[in-house]
Scaffold this active site. Structure first.
Site, short mmCIF file in Angstrom:
data_model
loop_
_atom_site.label_atom_id
_atom_site.label_comp_id
_atom_site.label_asym_id
_atom_site.label_seq_id
_atom_site.Cartn_x
_atom_site.Cartn_y
_atom_site.Cartn_z
N THR A 72 -2.33 4.43 -2.76
CA THR A 72 -0.98 4.42 -3.34
C THR A 72 -0.80 5.61 -4.27
OG1 THR A 72 -0.92 2.02 -3.21
CG2 THR A 72 0.64 3.06 -4.72
N ASN A 151 -0.18 1.05 9.58
CA ASN A 151 -1.03 -0.05 9.12
C ASN A 151 -0.66 -1.41 9.72
OD1 ASN A 151 1.17 0.80 7.26
ND2 ASN A 151 0.78 -1.20 6.36
N HIS A 201 -11.35 1.35 -0.10
CA HIS A 201 -11.51 -0.08 0.21
C HIS A 201 -11.13 -0.43 1.66
CE1 HIS A 201 -7.32 -1.81 -0.07
NE2 HIS A 201 -7.10 -0.67 -0.70
N THR A 237 -10.98 10.51 -17.29
CA THR A 237 -12.42 10.52 -16.98
C THR A 237 -12.68 9.89 -15.62
OG1 THR A 237 -12.90 10.42 -19.32
CG2 THR A 237 -14.70 9.82 -17.83
N CYS A 325 0.90 -5.88 0.54
CA CYS A 325 1.78 -5.97 -0.61
C CYS A 325 2.96 -6.89 -0.33
CB CYS A 325 2.33 -4.59 -0.97
SG CYS A 325 1.18 -3.26 -0.68
C1 LIG Z 1 -1.08 3.13 5.40
C2 LIG Z 1 -1.39 2.74 3.99
N1 LIG Z 1 -1.04 3.56 2.99
C3 LIG Z 1 -1.31 3.28 1.71
C4 LIG Z 1 -1.95 2.10 1.36
C5 LIG Z 1 -2.24 1.82 -0.08
O1 LIG Z 1 -3.60 2.06 -0.37
P1 LIG Z 1 -4.30 1.40 -1.65
O2 LIG Z 1 -4.37 -0.07 -1.39
O3 LIG Z 1 -5.64 2.04 -1.72
O4 LIG Z 1 -3.46 1.72 -2.83
C6 LIG Z 1 -2.31 1.20 2.37
C7 LIG Z 1 -2.93 -0.10 2.03
O5 LIG Z 1 -2.57 -1.13 2.59
C8 LIG Z 1 -2.03 1.52 3.72
O6 LIG Z 1 -2.37 0.71 4.73
#
Ligand SMILES: Cc1ncc(COP(=O)(O)O)c(C=O)c1O
Length: 386
Positions: A72, A151, A201, A237, A325
């Site tokens: 993000t 995703n 992750h 940091t 989310c």
């Molecule tokens: C395509 C995509 N972009 C961005 C993100 C956000 O990543 P993070 O969870 O590391 O903030 C995700 C997480 O679901 C994702 O699938």
């Protein structure tokens, strides 16, 4: 009852070897990498080594990798940071209707700041059109952001074609590669990518660390203030244990890439065949060829997402309806809406299953049996009601 995790696109379990690599760092490598003394220098060595491994995996240079708190933040920094720093060159941004909210909300913020944003449509199979992108480009366009792999559907976008289209244009090309990094071969030079986001992750690494690749020559405004770290683009940091974990996770991902892709393809076929053997009516959403094997998005006619997810969870199958989310609130998928149109039934009856380290052929077929029984029950109940 064994709980079966089929939501690896939301997040993945940390690999034990990653945890093992991180554990001693917490207590033994505690120096601040900005300090000049031996403790600081040792921490810096670990940080630099992680940065080098990440850079090499996409054919970038070490100094072009900016550590962030995750995908993000990498998306936000790429889009808002470059838009703000390049305002004198234009105020137009292009993205697609099916991006992750980390991109969509960032460009929406820029719209509120006076930038003009074009949201490109995708076709029924979830692929963005390079011709439409070409039509949308103007002399004012400064940033183009198109995700590498979606995703929700796993569909791979025509990144190299977009990179080559933008080669002689001033616009900077950003790709959100959170679902592709460590899984597909990425070469930022060959593909003409100026900025790329990734997150640990999603590849069995730790939460809370990501990376933004940004070409050396890119003007980027920082969104944080207070230090010189990450070439002033992301002061604060650095998180050494997380960086070490990200490195180890990526090494393992690269080492097992081919095997894993084959195994996930087998899981996908096993899952779909089992559903078919149970005479379940379903449609796979997204392009049949241009897709990663780890994600499959399935529409079950005559059902609805909320009921499906609740029943799956009661029977120990963890899946999702889209991005993590929005899964809590089960909002209609903007990705499927972009593919099929807002009124289409598939938006209300589609589930994403995603495979990974928690799966085996046996638990994938067990999950398919449980899913099939639930679908049969729900569609029978519905038939009796009508
Ligand atoms: C395509 C995509 N972009 C961005 C993100 C956000 O990543 P993070 O969870 O590391 O903030 C995700 C997480 O679901 C994702 O699938």
């Amino acid at each position: 009852m064994e709980r079966i995790y089929m939501d690896h696109a939301a997040t993945t379990p940390m690999d034990k070897r990653v945890a093992e690599a991180m554990t001693p760092i917490f207590t033994e490598v505690f120096g601040n990498p900005s300090s000049v003394h031996a403790f600081g220098r040792l921490a810096r060595q670990y940080l630099d080594s992680a940065r080098r491994t990440l850079a090499r995996s996409i054919q970038a240079r070490e100094k072009e990798m900016i550590f962030t708190s995750g995908g993000t933040e990498a998306d936000n920094l790429a889009i808002i940071g470059t838009a703000m720093a390049n305002r004198d060159k234009g105020n137009h941004i292009i993205t697609t209707m099916q991006e992750h909210h980390a991109v969509l909300d960032a460009v929406q913020y820029l719209e509120e700041q006076g930038f003009h944003v074009t949201y490109l449509p995708v076709n029924e199979t979830g692929i963005v059109s390079v011709d439409k992108l070409k039509e949308a480009l103007t002399d004012e366009t400064i940033v183009v952001s198109v995700m590498y792999v979606n995703n929700e559907t796993g569909v791979i976008q025509p990144i190299e074609a977009i990179g080559s289209l933008l080669k002689d244009h001033q616009a900077m090309f950003h790709t959100d590669a959170v679902q592709a990094f460590g899984l597909l071969d990425i070469d930022v030079n060959r593909e003409g990518i100026d900025m790329l986001s990734a997150s640990a992750h999603k590849i069995n690494g730790p939460n809370g660390i990501g990376v933004l690749y940004a070409g050396d020559d890119i003007a980027m405004a920082s969104m944080q203030f207070g230090g010189e770290q990450e070439r002033k683009r992301r002061p604060g940091t650095e998180n050494i244990p997380a960086a070490v974990g990200f490195k180890r996770a990526l090494e393992l991902a690269m080492e097992y890439k081919l095997v894993r892709n084959d195994v996930y393809e087998q899981y996908k076929q096993t899952f779909l065949e089992a559903l078919a053997n149970h005479n379940i009516r379903y449609y796979v959403n997204g392009d049949a060829e241009q897709t990663v094997p780890s994600i499959v998005n399935i529409s079950f006619p005559g059902t609805n997402v909320e009921t499906l997810l609740t029943n799956f969870d009661l029977d120990g199958v963890a899946a999702s309806s889209g991005s993590a989310c929005t899964a809590g609130s089960v909002e209609p998928s903007h990705v499927l809406a972009a593919m099929f149109g807002r009124g289409d039934e598939r938006i209300t009856n589609s589930i994403r299953f995603s495979f990974g380290a928690f799966n085996t052929i046996d638990n994938v077929s067990e999950a398919a049996d449980r899913v099939a029984e639930i679908i049969k029950r729900l569609t029978n109940e519905r038939r009796q009601e009508t």
